[in-house]
Design an enzyme around this catalytic site. Structure first.
Site, PDB file in Angstrom:
ATOM      1  N   ASN A  68       3.172  16.569  15.966  1.00  0.00           N
ATOM      2  CA  ASN A  68       3.651  15.374  15.926  1.00  0.00           C
ATOM      3  C   ASN A  68       4.421  14.881  16.476  1.00  0.00           C
ATOM      4  O   ASN A  68       5.922  14.701  16.438  1.00  0.00           O
ATOM      5  CB  ASN A  68       3.763  15.794  14.005  1.00  0.00           C
ATOM      6  CG  ASN A  68       5.011  14.388  13.583  1.00  0.00           C
ATOM      7  OD1 ASN A  68       4.408  13.326  14.160  1.00  0.00           O
ATOM      8  ND2 ASN A  68       5.354  14.289  12.394  1.00  0.00           N
ATOM      9  N   LYS A  78       5.580  11.952  16.191  1.00  0.00           N
ATOM     10  CA  LYS A  78       6.346  10.267  15.271  1.00  0.00           C
ATOM     11  C   LYS A  78       6.651   8.827  16.345  1.00  0.00           C
ATOM     12  O   LYS A  78       4.937   9.268  16.928  1.00  0.00           O
ATOM     13  CB  LYS A  78       8.078  11.355  15.963  1.00  0.00           C
ATOM     14  CG  LYS A  78       8.298  12.987  14.980  1.00  0.00           C
ATOM     15  CD  LYS A  78       9.580  13.150  13.993  1.00  0.00           C
ATOM     16  CE  LYS A  78       9.080  14.688  13.590  1.00  0.00           C
ATOM     17  NZ  LYS A  78      10.843  15.091  13.279  1.00  0.00           N
ATOM     18  N   HIS A 114       5.580  13.423   5.294  1.00  0.00           N
ATOM     19  CA  HIS A 114       6.146  13.447   5.696  1.00  0.00           C
ATOM     20  C   HIS A 114       7.647  13.637   4.722  1.00  0.00           C
ATOM     21  O   HIS A 114       7.858  12.517   5.075  1.00  0.00           O
ATOM     22  CB  HIS A 114       6.693  13.223   7.362  1.00  0.00           C
ATOM     23  CG  HIS A 114       7.323  14.184   8.048  1.00  0.00           C
ATOM     24  ND1 HIS A 114       8.172  14.083   7.907  1.00  0.00           N
ATOM     25  CD2 HIS A 114       6.499  15.430   9.008  1.00  0.00           C
ATOM     26  CE1 HIS A 114       9.081  14.467   8.764  1.00  0.00           C
ATOM     27  NE2 HIS A 114       7.883  15.324  10.011  1.00  0.00           N
ATOM     28  N   GLU A 174      10.198  12.610   6.564  1.00  0.00           N
ATOM     29  CA  GLU A 174      10.194  11.150   6.806  1.00  0.00           C
ATOM     30  C   GLU A 174      10.077  10.147   6.403  1.00  0.00           C
ATOM     31  O   GLU A 174      10.905   8.665   5.807  1.00  0.00           O
ATOM     32  CB  GLU A 174      10.972  11.001   8.090  1.00  0.00           C
ATOM     33  CG  GLU A 174      11.546  11.906   9.328  1.00  0.00           C
ATOM     34  CD  GLU A 174      10.926  12.936  10.569  1.00  0.00           C
ATOM     35  OE1 GLU A 174       9.973  11.987  11.259  1.00  0.00           O
ATOM     36  OE2 GLU A 174      11.775  13.482  10.878  1.00  0.00           O
ATOM     37  N   GLU A 201       7.490  21.540   5.454  1.00  0.00           N
ATOM     38  CA  GLU A 201       8.067  21.443   6.238  1.00  0.00           C
ATOM     39  C   GLU A 201       9.903  21.659   5.171  1.00  0.00           C
ATOM     40  O   GLU A 201       9.573  20.629   4.565  1.00  0.00           O
ATOM     41  CB  GLU A 201       8.068  20.303   7.388  1.00  0.00           C
ATOM     42  CG  GLU A 201       6.592  20.287   8.024  1.00  0.00           C
ATOM     43  CD  GLU A 201       6.775  19.503   8.924  1.00  0.00           C
ATOM     44  OE1 GLU A 201       6.382  19.638   9.940  1.00  0.00           O
ATOM     45  OE2 GLU A 201       7.333  18.075   8.576  1.00  0.00           O
ATOM     46  N   GLY A 248      14.023  18.982  12.977  1.00  0.00           N
ATOM     47  CA  GLY A 248      14.896  18.334  13.670  1.00  0.00           C
ATOM     48  C   GLY A 248      16.013  18.667  14.127  1.00  0.00           C
ATOM     49  O   GLY A 248      17.202  18.259  14.734  1.00  0.00           O
ATOM     50  N   SER A 286      11.632  22.773  13.597  1.00  0.00           N
ATOM     51  CA  SER A 286      12.594  23.681  14.350  1.00  0.00           C
ATOM     52  C   SER A 286      11.545  24.316  15.254  1.00  0.00           C
ATOM     53  O   SER A 286      12.216  25.664  15.500  1.00  0.00           O
ATOM     54  CB  SER A 286      13.890  24.119  13.846  1.00  0.00           C
ATOM     55  OG  SER A 286      14.462  22.931  13.439  1.00  0.00           O
TER      56      SER A 286
HETATM   57  P1  13P Z   1      10.942  19.339  14.735  1.00  0.00           P
HETATM   58  O1  13P Z   1       9.420  20.365  15.123  1.00  0.00           O
HETATM   59  O2  13P Z   1      11.672  18.797  15.386  1.00  0.00           O
HETATM   60  O3  13P Z   1      12.016  19.954  14.259  1.00  0.00           O
HETATM   61  O4  13P Z   1      10.140  18.522  13.581  1.00  0.00           O
HETATM   62  C1  13P Z   1       9.485  19.014  13.261  1.00  0.00           C
HETATM   63  C2  13P Z   1       8.318  17.671  11.927  1.00  0.00           C
HETATM   64  O5  13P Z   1       9.068  17.214  11.158  1.00  0.00           O
HETATM   65  C3  13P Z   1       7.109  18.351  12.198  1.00  0.00           C
HETATM   66  O6  13P Z   1       6.622  17.218  11.031  1.00  0.00           O
END
Ligand code: 13P
Length: 255
Positions: free
Chosen positions: A8, A10, A93, A95, A171, A177, A217
């Protein structure tokens, strides 16, 4: 079941990242056990579909709207995503949930749209679920995730889930993150719980074939032990998926 290694990106990515699929393949050769998916920002979908075609890498979007078309400034429909040649879409997601109003009901409508009800988009939705830190600390993680799944999948009929056209991503919000990861035991327990929810919803035959990804992560250093867990059928990776050497190292961790 094959393992899905999903990137992803982003809101990261420039058009010259079109070279990354070839770079990835120079580091990790295609094999029978790993599927690779890259989800770039929307402006790169079509160009990445073309760049990945020769490398056996699938492309997905990070979101879509539940309507086919209309006055929805800034949005992209499932059909439009499918028109680019992309075959997956990440939905719900954390976010999107935190910043863009994607409630479970919205995710349910988008999931329905992605699967192509009436519009033939035929995308594979990757439905994201996960608890907050406060919810985990309150011992509510399984209840929260079960509730999210129940609503997000509520608009699917028996004909929609044959196991190959639906992916779930667990997740935990607090792991995204942050460098924090649940214990292996907690990941295994949650994935088992999700498998149970899917069994209740679709029956054991279909539920057993739905890929359940872990995200939050995931790095080369922890991928092997996470991906070895029984009900973990892949990973959804953010930060570590931006560089092809770390994405390749994660793919290589699949046994
Ligand atoms: P990270 O791997 O940066 O923690 O992000 C995970 C994520 O949000 C994947 O959709």
């Amino acid at each position: 079941m094959k393992t899905l290694i999903a990137a992803n990106w982003k809101m990261h990515g420039k058009l010259d990242w079109v070279d990354k699929p070839a770079e990835f393949r120079s580091l990790f050769r295609a094999n029978d056990v790993v599927d690779v998916l890259i989800c770039p920002p929307a402006h790169m979908l079509e160009i990445m579909v073309r760049a990945c075609a020769g490398h056996g890498i699938s492309i997905g979007a990070q979101n879509c709207h539940d309507k086919t078309s209309g006055a929805y400034t800034g949005e992209i429909s499932a059909q439009m995503v499918a028109d680019t040649g992309a075959t997956y879409v990440i939905l719900g997601h954390s976010e999107r949930r935190a910043m863009f109003g994607d409630t479970d009901e919205v995710v349910a409508a988008k999931t329905r749209a992605a699967l192509g009800a009436g519009i033939g988009a035929g995308l594979v939705p990757i439905v994201c679920v996960g608890e907050s830190r406060a919810e985990r600390e309150a011992g509510q993680a399984e209840e929260v995730v079960g509730g999210q799944l129940a609503v997000c999948l509520s608009k699917l009929g028996p004909e929609d889930a044959d196991g190959t056209n639906l992916v779930i991503a667990y997740e935990p919000v607090w792991a995204i993150g942050t460098g924090l990861v649940p214990t292996l035991e907690d990941i295994a327990t949650m994935h088992d719980h999700i498998r149970g929810c899917l069994t209740t919803r679709f029956g054991v035959k279909i539920a057993d074939t739905i890929q359940i990804l872990y995200g939050g992560s995931v790095k080369p250093a922890n991928a092997k032990e996470i991906l070895a867990l029984k009900d973990v059928s892949g990973a959804l990776i953010g930060g570590a998926a931006l560089e092809m050497d770390s994405l390749a190292a994660i793919a290589a961790a699949v046994e």
